[in-house]
Write an enzyme that holds these catalytic residues in place. Structure first.
Site, PDB file in Angstrom:
ATOM      1  CG  HIS A  44      60.647  11.909  25.292  1.00  0.00           C
ATOM      2  ND1 HIS A  44      61.116  10.549  25.854  1.00  0.00           N
ATOM      3  CD2 HIS A  44      61.147  11.809  24.169  1.00  0.00           C
ATOM      4  CE1 HIS A  44      61.736  10.016  25.004  1.00  0.00           C
ATOM      5  NE2 HIS A  44      61.871  10.842  23.968  1.00  0.00           N
ATOM      6  CG  ASP A  63      61.354  16.349  17.468  1.00  0.00           C
ATOM      7  OD1 ASP A  63      62.325  16.437  16.567  1.00  0.00           O
ATOM      8  OD2 ASP A  63      60.890  15.189  17.598  1.00  0.00           O
TER       9      ASP A  63
END
Ligand code: CMC
Length: 437
Positions: free
Chosen positions: A313, A371
């Protein structure tokens, strides 16, 4: 509306270029990293800043969402995501994001009914679907139908009218589940199911998605709660790519439906919201635990172009707090559905374990993101893989519209217009065709 302070000057940075020196204010907000205000840099030193993927740039002031990537913290209007996921509902979070404070009982009831009375689509919008191929990706349908809403609700196009902005927010939040469910119904050739406003937001979505006219539909409270939680976890995430897209489009005065359609397009990519679909494809390709080492080898080989989807991320460098809640929800959903042995989950757990012990991932601070587990839950709940990203879009619509509203209410808003370093040909004269070699 919550009254929030603007940033304050907390210091001064001095930048010297040749014989010129610029004093640049350093701005601080309530929490987080201070920022050097470079707006006067060009006037004072005649240069711009260069930050192509905005890794070091704050693009706006916002009082909606805060992330501390090193500590794995996510706050909406100051409230930690785990508390909201545990105790709140999606529409309450939507109210919070839009208005800045948690509602009292009367405010929440008014908001819920205000949103839910907009769940139906203009009947003419139905005919849009017959223009799509049956196998059209639902994200393509979402982009088009949401963009087309500008043509059906012309009153909402007046972005300078506060009441119209509110109605647009209601319309977007209320209609996106209907659009998402209908995209699926079109894919599978089942009749469109019209919304039922007596249901909760999550229940209504599950109903429109799963019900068929030939059978009674009985909402499962555990799956409804899981759906609600999944929506909460995706509701907003400060200035990510799709939200920045919405803000950029909105900065021109474009109408909210056009802006959200732009946000949906931006979300679609596998580096962003498309990752949940990509995770399941990746797990299917790996197929078996025995193949994990070979897969990890490919991921580490820069020339392979293979990434461990659902990992990494831009902001979180410790853990993604949403991933932890998602993993817990995953076990609850599988338990409720009586799924004792889910090969995809076993594979994901093993992959996570191996990756978290591998120096490649550890040294780069790559951890599972939201996710990584969401696809496994959504699959267990009966959603086809290509619906995962549309469900992300459904939830993020609340964040997009809240961020758009905040920007429209900011008197300092003006068109967003980055600059560039030009590396093309210098000025040259046009050469007539017959004189070109
Ligand atoms: N697999 C393998 N290597 C990775 C991964 C990954 N998933 N993510 C980052 N890296 C490597 C990257 O190659 C780079 O290595 P090096 O320093 O040797 O060049 C290093 O880690 C730093 O990564 P980066 O590319 O500078 O990170 P970024 O901030 O530009 O990208 C990201 C962030 C999320 C796009 C990226 O981590 C990624 O592509 N992850 C997989 C896709 C994914 O799961 N996306 C969902 C993000 S969370 C939900 C959302 O935002 O929608």
């Amino acid at each position: 509306m919550a009254q929030t302070a603007s940033s304050k000057q907390v210091g001064t940075a001095t930048l010297t270029l040749g014989d010129k020196t610029a004093s640049l204010p350093v701005l601080g907000g309530t929490l987080g990293t201070d920022c050097v205000d470079v707006r006067k840099l060009q006037n004072e030193l005649g240069v711009f800043t260069f930050d192509p993927s905005y890794g070091a740039t704050a693009s706006c002031e916002s009082s909606i969402t805060y992330i501390d990537g090193d500590e794995g913290v996510l706050l909406h209007r100051g409230y930690p995501i785990d508390q909201l996921a545990e105790n709140s509902t999606f529409l309450e979070v939507a109210y919070l994001l839009l208005n800045g404070e948690l509602p009292n009982k009367a405010e929440l009831e008014k908001f819920n009914s205000g949103v839910m009375r907009h769940t139906m689509l203009h009947e003419q919008i139905r005919s849009f679907w017959s223009g799509f191929r049956r196998d059209a990706h639902p994200m393509a349908m979402l982009c088009s139908v949401v963009g087309a809403m500008s043509a059906f609700y012309p009153d909402s196009i007046n972005v300078h009218d506060e009441r119209q902005r509110e109605i647009s927010a209601f319309r977007m939040i209320a209609k996106i589940p209907t659009i998402t469910a209908w995209a699926h119904k079109y894919n599978v050739g089942q009749p469109f199911v019209y919304p039922k406003n007596e249901y909760s937001y999550a229940e209504n979505f599950l109903y429109m998605f799963h019900a068929v006219p030939a059978e009674d539909y009985k909402p499962n409270p555990i799956l409804t709660a899981a759906m609600d939680r999944i929506l909460i976890l995706h509701a907003d995430h400060e200035q990510n790519a799709s939200t920045s897209t919405v803000r950029l489009a909105g900065s021109t005065g474009a109408n909210p439906f056009a802006c959200i359609a732009a946000g949906i397009a931006s979300l679609w990519g596998p580096a962003h919201g498309g990752a949940n679909e990509a995770v399941l494809k990746m797990l299917a390709e790996i197929g078996h635990k025995d193949n994990i080492p070979e897969f990890i080898k490919q991921v580490k080989d820069k020339n392979s172009g293979v990434k461990l989807m659902g990992f990494g991320h831009r902001v979180y460098k410790n853990f993604d707090p949403r991933a932890k809640i998602m993993q817990k929800t995953c076990h609850e959903v599988l338990g409720e559905l009586g799924i004792k042995d889910e090969p995809m989950l076993d594979l994901a757990i093993e992959l996570e374990k191996i990756a978290l012990e591998d120096d490649y991932f550890v040294s780069r601070k790559l951890y599972p993101n939201v996710d990584f587990y969401s696809g496994i839950i959504l699959k267990a709940m009966g959603f086809p893989t290509q619906m995962f990203t549309p469900i992300f879009a459904l939830a993020r619509t609340v964040g997009w519209i809240s961020q758009w509203k905040e920007m429209m209410e900011d008197p300092s808003n003006r068109i967003s217009r980055p600059r560039q370093i030009y590396t093309g040909a210098p000025t040259r004269d046009y050469v007539p065709l017959e004189k070109r070699g």
